[in-house]
Design a protein around this motif. Structure first.
Motif, PDB file in Angstrom:
ATOM      1  N   THR A 113       0.529  -1.332   0.085  1.00  0.00           N
ATOM      2  CA  THR A 113      -0.151  -0.030   0.131  1.00  0.00           C
ATOM      3  C   THR A 113       0.843   1.171   0.062  1.00  0.00           C
ATOM      4  O   THR A 113       0.731   2.262  -1.025  1.00  0.00           O
ATOM      5  N   ASN A 114       1.919   1.443   1.197  1.00  0.00           N
ATOM      6  CA  ASN A 114       2.743   2.648   0.937  1.00  0.00           C
ATOM      7  C   ASN A 114       3.487   2.807  -0.294  1.00  0.00           C
ATOM      8  O   ASN A 114       3.499   3.874  -0.914  1.00  0.00           O
ATOM      9  N   VAL A 115       4.056   1.776  -0.753  1.00  0.00           N
ATOM     10  CA  VAL A 115       4.953   2.071  -1.984  1.00  0.00           C
ATOM     11  C   VAL A 115       4.102   2.190  -3.254  1.00  0.00           C
ATOM     12  O   VAL A 115       4.244   3.104  -4.109  1.00  0.00           O
ATOM     13  N   LYS A 116       2.628   1.814  -3.001  1.00  0.00           N
ATOM     14  CA  LYS A 116       1.914   2.032  -4.243  1.00  0.00           C
ATOM     15  C   LYS A 116       1.542   3.494  -4.011  1.00  0.00           C
ATOM     16  O   LYS A 116       1.509   4.331  -5.348  1.00  0.00           O
ATOM     17  N   LYS A 117       1.278   4.240  -2.945  1.00  0.00           N
ATOM     18  CA  LYS A 117       1.041   5.490  -2.920  1.00  0.00           C
ATOM     19  C   LYS A 117       2.366   6.356  -3.417  1.00  0.00           C
ATOM     20  O   LYS A 117       2.058   7.436  -3.974  1.00  0.00           O
ATOM     21  N   LEU A 118       3.407   5.838  -2.987  1.00  0.00           N
ATOM     22  CA  LEU A 118       4.605   6.821  -3.460  1.00  0.00           C
ATOM     23  C   LEU A 118       4.587   6.492  -5.143  1.00  0.00           C
ATOM     24  O   LEU A 118       5.110   7.601  -5.856  1.00  0.00           O
ATOM     25  N   ILE A 119       4.371   5.540  -5.657  1.00  0.00           N
ATOM     26  CA  ILE A 119       4.558   5.271  -7.110  1.00  0.00           C
ATOM     27  C   ILE A 119       3.501   6.240  -7.810  1.00  0.00           C
ATOM     28  O   ILE A 119       3.665   6.873  -8.742  1.00  0.00           O
ATOM     29  N   GLU A 120       2.444   6.137  -7.248  1.00  0.00           N
ATOM     30  CA  GLU A 120       1.288   7.117  -7.533  1.00  0.00           C
ATOM     31  C   GLU A 120       1.714   8.495  -7.543  1.00  0.00           C
ATOM     32  O   GLU A 120       1.382   9.370  -8.610  1.00  0.00           O
ATOM     33  N   ALA A 121       2.320   9.127  -6.358  1.00  0.00           N
ATOM     34  CA  ALA A 121       2.827  10.429  -6.594  1.00  0.00           C
ATOM     35  C   ALA A 121       3.844  10.669  -7.347  1.00  0.00           C
ATOM     36  O   ALA A 121       3.793  11.878  -7.785  1.00  0.00           O
ATOM     37  N   ILE A 122       4.424   9.597  -7.494  1.00  0.00           N
ATOM     38  CA  ILE A 122       5.655   9.819  -8.772  1.00  0.00           C
ATOM     39  C   ILE A 122       5.033  10.215 -10.050  1.00  0.00           C
ATOM     40  O   ILE A 122       5.373  11.230 -10.824  1.00  0.00           O
ATOM     41  N   ASN A 123       3.928   9.226 -10.486  1.00  0.00           N
ATOM     42  CA  ASN A 123       3.388   9.309 -11.773  1.00  0.00           C
ATOM     43  C   ASN A 123       2.556  10.739 -11.977  1.00  0.00           C
ATOM     44  O   ASN A 123       2.373  11.238 -12.927  1.00  0.00           O
ATOM     45  N   ASN A 124       1.881  10.986 -10.641  1.00  0.00           N
ATOM     46  CA  ASN A 124       0.967  12.096 -10.849  1.00  0.00           C
ATOM     47  C   ASN A 124       1.695  13.536 -10.849  1.00  0.00           C
ATOM     48  O   ASN A 124       1.252  14.441 -11.101  1.00  0.00           O
TER      49      ASN A 124
END
Length: 481
Positions: A113-124
């Motif tokens: 979950t947390n890594v997913k949030k970081l990845i989404e932040a990078i992409n966004n």
């Protein structure tokens, strides 16, 4: 060029460290040097540059920490975000460059979950992103997206190319790929015997058939083409022309009268044998008319534009059960065998099939989305189970041999998503087989130069306006050394 799986790369690194005495810390330092080089290149004209580095728990994250140190030594301000941290939006808004070292090549389950949030932040963020070794979230072996994945602008990978970088859907996330040396001897790749390759330009030209000086048309083979119908007569003309342009010595179109009319109008060099038809398509009488001659061919093309009916299916099955000559099966021939796949195991000669994902779905019973998630695995399984070379068309086409070897073709572009381009590819493969190439290597060459012809055509016409016939005129140009 050979590509490696994550397990093969780990074994190569183990050999380098344990058998050759290379310090693991030296490999990490060398990797960071290469990443730093690309970061500095991107930031070359940026004043007061800031770099945000996302670090994971393993060696990939270790690379990120070393990159941070090296950038600081170059006067670049950096900040490290740990995989357990919560992203501060101002950090990502203020940076000029993001470096992704969250997850490496060993990922085997969906990101947490947390890594997913970081990845989404990078992409966004829409910031420029450099991923280290592989974009986080892309499976290193299959190209699958493990829940979500970083969308990189560049990927810096080390030692050897990782297979998943070139397989879709992961290939959409890599950006420009750089394969950088970190002092792992190139010869070590032979210790792990990888079966996946990508044809380079040098390799493609080296693989081309040799054309000796003292020759005649018989030296370069005879192609028999069973293609076209009343409603799709142009398919035969495209396949025949492509076989000639690829170098075949003689092309004989064994076609119904409607297809013959188009060929006579367009391609004067093609010899035609007009076969009996039923409602403008092949039938049992078509086969009976030509069956005594098919062994005169060096290679047989079956399928482009032949239509679908019980009579056509009977014709195709009769031809497959009789022919002792290498075959290229495409389009409607694949439809004809889809309810009788077992016929492939009884063939008397080598064969390549060229399905797109929809046709592969019919042949395998898999859903199209399942096939698109694992094109290499799908093609390999089918090739092995049915003893046929399987060329599965995609943005990066897979060519799989029954012995487990497979190639990822990375030439071409979306201009090929147009009717008739597959007929050209089929003709090209047949042309290479006619000149003596085995069906696997002929398929590699066909896919490679078919893609190159598309790239060359787009320089003049754009990706929108390319027609299948345009590709044919480019074949001899892109094959010129």
């Amino acid at each position: 060029m050979k590509t490696v799986t994550s397990a093969q790369m780990r074994e190569i690194e183990r050999i380098a460290i344990e058998e050759l005495g290379t310090p693991s810390v030296a490999l990490m330092e060398n990797a960071a040097i290469q990443v730093t080089k690309h970061c500095l290149r991107y930031l070359e004209n940026t004043d007061n540059a800031k770099v945000l580095i996302f670090c994971g728990p393993g060696n990939n994250g270790g690379d990120g920490l070393v990159v941070s140190r090296q950038l600081q030594c170059k006067g670049i301000e950096t900040k490290v975000i740990n995989f357990k941290d919560t992203i501060v939006q101002s950090d990502i808004e203020d940076c000029n460059l993001v470096v992704d070292t969250l997850l490496g090549t060993g990922i085997s389950r969906d990101v947490d979950t947390n890594v997913k949030k970081l990845i989404e932040a990078i992409n966004n963020s829409k910031k420029y992103v450099i991923s280290v070794d592989i974009p986080s979230g892309v499976h290193s072996d299959t190209g699958r997206i493990m829940g979500c994945a970083v969308k990189a602008d560049e990927t810096i990978t080390f030692g050897f190319a990782k297979t998943g970088l070139y397989l879709y859907p992961g290939a959409e996330h890599t950006g420009k790929i750089h394969i950088e040396d970190i002092s792992i001897p190139k010869i070590l790749i032979n210790r792990v015997n990888p079966k996946t390759e990508i044809l380079t330009e040098t390799e493609a030209f080296d693989l081309l058939p040799v054309r000796r000086e003292r020759t005649n048309k018989g030296s370069f083979g005879k192609v028999f083409v069973f293609a076209g119908s009343k409603e799709m007569p142009g398919a035969a003309a495209l396949a025949c022309s492509a076989a000639y342009m690829t170098g075949a010595g003689l092309v004989c179109a064994c076609v119904v009268s409607d297809a013959a009319s188009v060929i006579h109008h367009w391609q004067r060099e093609v010899v035609t044998r007009i076969l009996p038809d039923k409602n403008g398509m092949y039938c049992k009488a078509s086969f009976d008319y030509i069956k005594e001659e098919i062994d005169k061919a060096s290679v047989i093309v079956i399928g482009p534009g032949i239509g679908r009916s019980a009579d056509v299916s009977e014709f195709v099955l009769e031809l497959l059960e009789t022919a002792k000559t290498p075959m290229v099966l495409d389009a409607d021939a694949l439809f004809a065998i889809s309810e009788n796949i077992g016929v492939l195991k009884t063939l008397k000669a080598p064969c390549v099939i060229t399905p797109h994902p929809g046709e592969m779905s019919r042949l395998t019973g898999l859903q199209v989305n399942e096939i698109l998630e694992d094109t290499a695995g799908t093609a390999l399984n089918f090739a092995s189970e049915n003893n046929v070379v399987t060329l599965l068309k995609d943005a990066h086409t897979i060519i799989a041999n029954p012995d487990g070897r497979h190639n990822i073709n990375i030439t071409g572009n979306n201009s090929l998503s147009k009717a008739g381009t597959g007929d050209v590819l089929t003709g090209m493969i047949a042309g290479f087989i006619a000149q003596g190439k085995d069906v696997y290597n002929a398929s590699l060459l066909g896919a490679y130069f078919h893609g190159k012809a598309a790239e060359e055509t787009c320089l003049a016409k754009s990706n929108y306006g390319v027609m299948a016939s345009d590709l044919i005129n480019q074949i001899p140009i892109v094959m010129k050394k």
